[in-house]
Design an enzyme around this catalytic site. Structure first.
Site, mmCIF file in Angstrom:
data_model
loop_
_atom_site.group_PDB
_atom_site.id
_atom_site.type_symbol
_atom_site.label_atom_id
_atom_site.label_comp_id
_atom_site.label_asym_id
_atom_site.label_seq_id
_atom_site.Cartn_x
_atom_site.Cartn_y
_atom_site.Cartn_z
ATOM 1 N N HIS A 38 0.979 -1.108 0.268
ATOM 2 C CA HIS A 38 -0.292 0.148 -0.162
ATOM 3 C C HIS A 38 0.941 1.140 0.227
ATOM 4 C CE1 HIS A 38 -3.760 -1.430 1.199
ATOM 5 N NE2 HIS A 38 -3.444 -2.316 0.026
ATOM 6 N N GLU A 107 -6.928 -0.415 -5.222
ATOM 7 C CA GLU A 107 -7.752 -0.109 -4.856
ATOM 8 C C GLU A 107 -7.585 1.297 -5.222
ATOM 9 O OE1 GLU A 107 -5.265 -1.683 -2.796
ATOM 10 O OE2 GLU A 107 -6.935 -4.093 -2.176
#
Length: 328
Positions: A38, A107
């Site tokens: 991430h 995402e």
């Protein structure tokens, strides 16, 4: 036989702590370790987001036995697929063949930061299909030229190709995704213990006459602590984003967005979906649906970066023993 893994959660620990946790998890007996990738944490209270590939390189060098996964990397926006192929090949060499490349459609939280917008899920899936083709070709070690709908590769070659080929696992959240990726993936990453999806994955592989059964890899958050109330509060503080589900989570752009979307989630709501406290039997029952659905590998996420040392030193070994007794 079910394998049980440990999650290197880059959103809740810094890089040095992650490497230290990886060593400890191997010593405690975990079969494999997965690493999230991430650019931002889900919530500000988690407080970390080191580069996953740098961490994996250090972990590959510091460990000896555990298998390693990205869980999962998006090879379409922040990274060009050619760069992902090079990173994966390098980690495979450093780990002496213990690495599996986990891929997904990404995402918004992590991919919007390059300023190219956030495509629809259908387009993201098409981009991922193309990216997998490029990565597969580069893993062959020969010169690659490629012109597709989304990516171009010009005279690219991996000069350091591992002796053990890198397996590719793909996150698939439904039957349409299995139709698109079932024949492209060596292994299946799933976000929930759905036995029908597992059966569909195996059927897709059999229809394509692919050798072997492939791994089915899942992940579940847990929050162990000697004090259940402390565990519930920690889970609510750092993991209430989990309540949104992946269809929602994929589209929120910032930690502030996750905070706003989960402002009305109560501690008791989190405790209803994440096992919290010292009761290892409750943890086993929470994991049980995964092996009953046909998962071969299940990674645990211990919630809270500050709780990792206590979890690994006091709970990991008896929990692994209880899980293996129940599953195997």
């Amino acid at each position: 036989m079910t394998n049980f893994g440990y999650t290197l959660m880059t959103e809740q620990s810094g890089p040095k702590d992650l490497v230290r946790q990886a060593i400890s998890a191997e010593e405690r007996g975990f079969d494999f370790e997965v690493c999230s990738d991430h650019f931002s944490p889900w919530l500000m209270s988690q407080g970390h987001a080191p580069n996953a590939w740098t961490v994996l390189g250090a972990v590959a060098h510091a460990t000896e036995r555990v298998d390693l996964y990205t869980y999962v990397t998006c090879p379409t926006m922040r990274y060009h697929p050619a760069v992902v192929a090079q990173q994966a090949a390098t980690v495979q060499i450093l780990s002496d063949g213990r690495f599996t490349l986990g891929l997904g459609t990404g995402e918004n939280l992590n991919e919007h930061i390059i300023g190219q917008g956030w495509p629809t899920v259908e387009r993201r899936q098409d981009m991922l299909r193309e990216a997998i083709k490029i990565i597969r070709e580069l893993f062959g070690g020969h010169l690659v030229n490629f012109t597709g709908d989304y990516f171009r590769v010009d005279s690219a070659r991996l000069w350091d190709v591992p002796e053990v080929p890198v397996g590719i696992a793909v996150a698939m959240g439904g039957t349409k995704a299995i139709e698109k990726f079932g024949r492209l993936a060596d292994h299946f990453v799933a976000v929930e213990p759905d036995g029908e999806l597992v059966d569909a994955w195996h059927a897709a592989r059999q229809a394509a006459n692919l050798a072997g059964g492939g791994r089915v890899v899942g992940q579940i958050p847990v929050c162990w602590d000697p004090d259940r109330d402390v565990a519930i509060q920690r889970a609510h503080d750092q993991f209430r984003w989990f309540a949104g589900g992946w269809k929602v989570n994929a589209d929120l752009p910032t930690p502030a967005g996750f905070a706003g979307a989960t402002q009305f989630v109560r501690p008791e709501d989190v405790a209803g979906s994440i096992p919290c406290g010292p009761d290892l039997d409750a943890f086993v029952e929470a994991v049980r649906p995964y092996w009953e659905a046909g998962f071969t590998d299940v990674a645990l996420v211990q919630v809270g970066g500050e709780s990792q040392d206590l979890f690994l030193s006091e709970a990991a070994e008896p929990l692994l023993a209880a899980l293996r007794k129940a599953a195997n």
